[in-house]
Design an enzyme around this catalytic site. Structure first.
Site, short mmCIF file in Angstrom:
data_model
loop_
_atom_site.label_atom_id
_atom_site.label_comp_id
_atom_site.label_asym_id
_atom_site.label_seq_id
_atom_site.Cartn_x
_atom_site.Cartn_y
_atom_site.Cartn_z
N GLY A 59 7.57 -3.89 4.78
CA GLY A 59 7.02 -4.60 5.94
C GLY A 59 7.63 -3.82 7.20
CB CYS A 86 10.18 -0.60 1.60
SG CYS A 86 10.74 0.45 3.25
CE1 TYR A 87 12.45 -6.58 7.35
CE2 TYR A 87 11.58 -8.09 5.48
CZ TYR A 87 12.02 -8.00 6.75
OH TYR A 87 12.55 -9.04 7.43
CG HIS A 176 6.73 2.03 -0.12
ND1 HIS A 176 6.21 0.75 0.31
CD2 HIS A 176 7.16 2.42 0.93
CE1 HIS A 176 6.66 0.44 1.50
NE2 HIS A 176 7.22 1.42 1.89
CD GLU A 178 4.35 -0.28 -2.72
OE1 GLU A 178 5.25 0.24 -3.33
OE2 GLU A 178 4.58 -0.70 -1.68
CG ASP A 233 -18.54 -7.31 -3.98
OD1 ASP A 233 -18.42 -6.54 -5.00
OD2 ASP A 233 -18.20 -7.15 -2.79
CE LYS A 375 -17.17 -3.05 -3.69
NZ LYS A 375 -18.17 -4.03 -3.15
#
Ligand code: XMP
Length: 519
Positions: A59, A86-87, A176, A178, A233, A375
């Site tokens: 964050g 991280c944060y 990170h 991710e 979608d 998505k």
């Protein structure tokens, strides 16, 4: 919920730009993952959800600030494994008795992690090649560990890059895992899921079965209406609902006249003829053209089209007897409440999928069967439902359609010309086998005429530009690097096959600073 909470990982969001990637990485590996803003994730919320594990996101705030976002201290004492990123790492250390300071050299971008001082289950499969590349983005850093923790790895500017108290199953990393630039990041996240005893039960087959049951019990004997756009979608949502309630679904497709070539016939053929879904075709091309007459401003175009679309949809929806539900293809990123950079909860949840207040006006209940999915997961579900690749893999197409690809006033002739250019461009992309490499490709008809020479005659015709981009989510994009051969061949075809166009250019602007569409 598709998966039991004992196999669910909760991501507590502190406002990082990349929080969603944590959930995506875990779901890609079959682990069910939900995201909740930090201010919602209090002790009672967590006890009710009973997740198998908790991840604290990064964050923009500083834990050294007086109003920094926090979670209750007892989260760490629940016996649930926690991973801070991280944060999230700095918060864990600060809350458990360590120290965090700002004012050191910031570390942004790639960093090499040192070999761990001793093996750690979180890092299984790492360091096969000596050091390990990770991606850092931090100003503050941990300067003293909380009691019980040990540092396992460091980077040049983060002495505590990986810390853990394995006995309590508390882990924290400064980098990170991710993001794409931490190549072994997915492995770290799945290691954490295994440590927590999670099973990778998140499959589209399981989701499909649970979603069908959920739709049946929500709809009961009611009737559902669903607007189709030709996009992925709404198509997947309609197919799923049809599987659940059969003929008690009626789809409405509005032909605004702003669609690509063969779009309407393709949708009608697929739904009415192939899937046997009751379908109302609203042919309203003239209405939209009349509404757009004399309109050049892009935002006014959008407003006119949006207003007319709602009017038309409502008119046709009223003709469906006993309609009680309106289906929408809302996706998970639209549902997740974003956390503002100041650490406070953000007020707005994106609402662009709402058909302009229609559910309230017509007293319809909303049915959003894709609201748990990203998505790319919608595409996987589409394949699971047997939809062909030609539908599932289609490039995105904007709601206002070709109107925002014709700068200046939109006319029937310009629309017809643009449809032809677009069809040749896409055909070329398919012939060269590039369609799936490109995120979105289209042509723009410019309000500029240029002089040319064709045969022995002078021409004075329209010019067009081609746009093709690579992107992950449409938020940032790069122009696609076509070969010169592709571009010249495509330009030749457009000028030779389509009357009224004598010049073709290629747009190489990235986003930012450009946007993908021209308007
Ligand atoms: P921009 O032009 O903002 O586009 O870089 C990003 C993505 O969004 C699509 N787009 C829209 N989609 N209604 C939509 O449904 C709109 O008004 C709209 N404007 C842009 C665009 O095609 C691209 O995929």
């Amino acid at each position: 919920m598709a998966v039991s909470s004992s196999d669910t990982i909760l991501v507590v969001d502190f406002g990082s730009q990349v929080t969603q990637l944590i959930a995506r990485r875990l779901r890609e590996a079959g682990y069910h993952c939900l995201i909740s803003p930090f201010h919602q994730a209090d002790s009672r919320f967590i006890d009710n959800m009973a997740p198998a594990a908790i991840i604290l996101s990064g964050g923009p705030a500083s834990v050294t600030g007086s109003n920094s976002p926090r979670i209750s201290d007892d989260l760490y004492a629940k016996g649930v494994p926690v991973l801070g990123i991280c944060y999230g790492q700095q918060l864990m250390m600060a809350q458990l008795g360590g120290a965090v300071e700002g004012g050191h050299d910031a570390e942004f971008g790639r960093a090499d992690l040192s070999h761990p001082v001793e093996p750690l289950d979180l890092l299984d499969g790492w360091f096969g090649k000596g050091t390990e590349q990770v991606w850092m983005s931090h100003g503050d850093r941990v300067t003293r560990l909380a009691p019980g923790f040990r540092a396992y790895c460091s980077s040049p500017n983060a002495p505590f890059a990986v810390v853990a108290d394995p006995a309590r199953k508390l882990y924290a990393v400064q980098f990170h895992p991710e993001v794409h630039h931490t190549p072994q990041g997915p492995r770290l996240l799945t290691n954490f899921a295994s440590i927590a005893g999670c099973r990778p039960t998140w499959t589209m087959k399981a989701y499909r079965d649970t979603a069908v049951d959920g739709i049946r019990s929500k709809v009961g004997n009611g009737h559902v209406i669903c607007g189709l756009s030709g996009g992925v979608d709404s198509t997947v949502a309609a197919k799923l609902i049809h599987e659940a309630v059969g003929d008690r679904l009626t789809c409405i497709f509005v032909d605004t006249g702003l669609l690509r070539r063969s779009e309407t016939s393709g949708v009608v053929q697929a739904f009415r003829d192939h899937f046997n879904v009751p379908l109302i075709l609203a042919e309203e091309q003239s209405l939209f053209l009349k509404g757009l007459a004399g309109v050049s401003d892009p935002e006014t175009k959008r407003k006119v089209i949006g207003r007319l679309f709602v009017e038309v949809f409502e008119r046709y929806a009223k003709s469906v007897d006993h309609a009680q539900f309106l289906a929408q293809g809302t996706l998970y990123p639209d549902v997740i409440e974003s956390v503002s950079a100041l650490g406070g909860p953000s007020e707005t949840i994106k609402s662009h999928h709402n058909v302009g207040g229609l559910p309230e006006r017509m007293n319809l209940k909303l049915l959003e069967p894709l609201r748990d999915l990203f998505k790319d997961e919608v595409r996987v579900l589409g394949r699971e439902l047997g939809l062909p690749d030609s539908v599932v893999g289609r490039h995105p197409f904007p709601g206002p359609g070709l109107a925002i690809r014709i700068p200046g006033e939109v006319t029937r002739e310009k629309l017809d010309t643009l449809r032809e250019i677009d069809a040749v461009f896409i055909d070329q992309i398919r012939r060269f086998g590039l369609y799936d490499e490109i995120w979105q490709a289209f042509a723009v008809l410019l309000p500029v005429r240029t002089v040319g020479v064709m045969g022995d005659s002078r021409s004075y015709d329209y010019s067009c530009t081609l746009r093709a981009v690579t992107s992950v989510d449409g938020m940032t994009a790069d122009s696609y690097p076509f070969t010169h051969d592709f571009l010249t061949q495509t330009a030749n075809r457009i000028i030779n096959e389509i009357r009224g166009v004598n010049r073709v250019t290629y747009d190489v602007t990235s986003k930012p600073p450009g946007t993908i569409e021209w308007e």
